[in-house]
Design an enzyme around this catalytic site. Structure first.
Site, PDB file in Angstrom:
ATOM      1  CG  ASN A 147      -0.420  35.843  85.212  1.00  0.00           C
ATOM      2  OD1 ASN A 147      -1.288  36.328  84.528  1.00  0.00           O
ATOM      3  ND2 ASN A 147       0.724  34.543  85.224  1.00  0.00           N
ATOM      4  CG  ASP A 148       3.807  34.441  83.797  1.00  0.00           C
ATOM      5  OD1 ASP A 148       3.731  34.979  85.019  1.00  0.00           O
ATOM      6  OD2 ASP A 148       4.155  33.213  83.847  1.00  0.00           O
ATOM      7  CB  SER A 171       4.488  32.218  80.194  1.00  0.00           C
ATOM      8  OG  SER A 171       3.905  32.796  81.557  1.00  0.00           O
TER       9      SER A 171
HETATM   10  C1  FRU Z   1       4.290  31.425  86.520  1.00  0.00           C
HETATM   11  C2  FRU Z   1       2.829  31.081  85.956  1.00  0.00           C
HETATM   12  C3  FRU Z   1       3.449  30.019  84.507  1.00  0.00           C
HETATM   13  C4  FRU Z   1       1.954  30.114  83.970  1.00  0.00           C
HETATM   14  C5  FRU Z   1       1.482  30.840  83.969  1.00  0.00           C
HETATM   15  C6  FRU Z   1      -0.157  31.443  84.113  1.00  0.00           C
HETATM   16  O1  FRU Z   1       3.535  32.761  87.223  1.00  0.00           O
HETATM   17  O2  FRU Z   1       2.117  29.636  86.928  1.00  0.00           O
HETATM   18  O3  FRU Z   1       4.164  28.721  85.148  1.00  0.00           O
HETATM   19  O4  FRU Z   1       2.711  29.491  82.549  1.00  0.00           O
HETATM   20  O5  FRU Z   1       1.825  31.628  84.955  1.00  0.00           O
HETATM   21  O6  FRU Z   1      -0.296  31.621  84.064  1.00  0.00           O
END
Ligand code: FRU
Length: 489
Positions: free
Chosen positions: A37-38, A98
């Site tokens: 993800n991020d 993140s």
């Molecule tokens: C955003 C999030 C962040 C977190 C991460 C966990 O998409 O929820 O706030 O650090 O993804 O994977």
């Protein structure tokens, strides 16, 4: 290296061999294996652009977060490096969430959120999110001895220790600053600022911005804060927003505030927020500044609210194309990084092509292309394009001139779950829609409207044989079309 990290590194090498490369985006960063993800730690280190990401190698679903790692010299051709972080310490055993990266003392520092749980006096367990530090050489990282470096106990009393994450770190005039997403008992979303001389000892400065109107969702995830032209920009990704007409949609949004920042007093006076992207799949963006001064943004090209991929696909998650940001007319404009033009092949152009009802144009097709369409002044009411199309599949973009509104519809792109498939956006330019630039890369369509005044990003899951592009107009109109294949040799 910890056992957990070694295991992830071996696993990703072995498993990646089983994923057919044609199934993956050609020039967007995507999960090597498993889930991403991020974007994290998007930054320049020793002449290369580094991108880390939230990563769970062991399944196509979110799980204990590692940091994956890729580097590039031109933001189109990416090289995958071994996983950088694993959740292998007491203070991050529930995940390395993140964060960001910065060059300091010739090393690369990673600053991330360590997630753990704490036993409360009544015996219950509660999540704790704290900010942690690791040092490395661009490939291997060692977590700092005294982690975490910033804890929730440093926050004002009513701030949450449970939702306190996603540090963005930058340096100016010998001081490091860290902005972290958070919420409090009174304010559902906010960002808090810390400062440090050495990245190890931090001091709480202030609550830099908050959701005092209560209209900008709840927890503000993934903040970023930088100068763009004459303005300071705060980006964040609020959870649980309610749709506000065509500007914001329900659920997770990514927004920006322009404002003025007084560095001495740490005061940020912000204007009203805007959406960063009007499509269905754009979240948690991060920016970095290149040595040539360009401010580049990249985001997760998915949404928590619409994670759907074909059952056969064993990996999930990709990033947007990096985009150049510019401040114009009090707004952020975005364009694909110019480096993409180096990969243009097989140009195909039509000048003043007539469209009347449904038409195709010979040579205008493909799934890894850069396609620009200019609309001439004409008497139509509805102009529409279908991309990644064949008899069974299509994703359509329909412009309704009277309302100056564009409707994106991916109902027939191949999704097998009932996720959001239609989004409408108001074209900001009162003179209407003049230009559309589409970047297609197999499972995605990024649309830059009117030279990047607005952008709409949408993931699709359409079989690759659907290569056609159809044009439709309710009355005779003329368009100019230019298509280039994107080819990485
Ligand atoms: C955003 C999030 C962040 C977190 C991460 C966990 O998409 O929820 O706030 O650090 O993804 O994977």
């Amino acid at each position: 290296m910890s056992e957990k990290l070694e295991k992830a590194r071996l696993y990703e090498i072995e498993e990646a061999k089983n994923i057919p490369q044609e199934e993956k985006p050609a020039f967007h960063v995507s999960a090597p294996v498993g889930w991403i993800n991020d974007p994290n730690g998007f930054s320049v280190f020793k002449g290369k652009v580094h991108l880390f990401y939230q990563y769970h190698p062991y399944s196509r679903d979110w799980g204990p977060m590692h940091w994956g790692h890729s580097v590039t010299e031109d933001m189109i051709r990416w090289e995958q490096l071994p996983a950088a972080l694993a959740p292998d310490q007491e203070y991050d055993r529930e995940g390395c969430f993140s964060g960001s990266a910065i060059e300091a003392d010739g090393k690369q520092a990673l600053i991330y959120t360590g997630v753990t749980t704490e036993k409360l006096p009544d015996g219950k367990e509660e999540v704790r999110q704290n900010q942690c530090l690791a040092w490395g050489d661009g490939k291997d990282y060692v977590k700092a001895e005294k982690n975490p470096v910033v804890t929730g106990d440093m926050l004002p009393e009513k701030c949450s220790r449970v939702d306190f994450r996603d540090p963005k770190v930058w340096e100016d005039n010998g001081t490091y600053h860290m902005l972290v997403g958070c919420r409090s008992e009174e304010i559902p979303g906010q960002v808090v600022l810390f400062s440090s001389k050495d990245l190890k000892e931090w001091k709480f400065e202030t609550i830099l911005a908050s959701n005092e109107s209560g209209k900008i969702g709840t927890m503000w995830e993934c903040p970023d804060f930088f100068q763009l032209g004459s303005k300071r920009v705060l980006i964040c990704s609020p959870q649980d927003m309610k749709a506000q007409k065509y500007e914001f949609h329900n659920g997770h949004n990514s927004v920006y505030f322009l404002g003025d920042y007084d560095e001495k007093t740490h005061t940020f006076v912000k204007e009203l927020p805007h959406a960063l992207d009007y499509g269905m799949d754009f979240y948690a963006p991060q920016t970095t500044e290149l040595p040539d001064g360009r401010r580049i943004m990249i985001a997760w090209m998915k949404s928590w609210d619409a994670c759907v991929i074909p059952n056969s696909q064993v990996w999930q998650g990709m990033m947007t194309l990096p985009r150049e940001l510019e401040l114009k007319d009090g707004k952020i404009w975005q364009t694909p990084v110019r480096e993409i033009e180096k990969y243009h092949k097989n140009p195909c152009r039509y000048d003043h092509a007539e469209i009347n009802q449904e038409t195709t144009l010979c040579g205008i097709e493909g799934r890894t292309i850069d396609l620009t369409v200019l609309l001439e002044e004409d008497e139509f009411q509805t102009f529409s394009m279908k991309l990644a199309a064949n008899k069974e599949y299509e994703t359509s973009f329909t412009y309704h001139k009277a309302e100056n509104m564009l409707e994106i519809d991916r109902t027939y792109c191949g999704v097998t779950k009932d996720v959001v498939c239609v989004r409408k956006l108001k074209i900001s330019n009162p003179e209407g829609l003049k230009k559309m630039r589409f970047i297609l890369d197999r499972q995605s369509i990024e649309l830059f409207l009117n030279d990047g005044e607005q952008v709409a990003t949408t993931a699709i899951c359409t079989p690759l044989e659907a290569q056609e592009i159809h044009f439709y107009s309710d009355k005779k109109i003329h368009i100019n079309v230019e298509k280039h294949s994107i080819v990485k040799l």
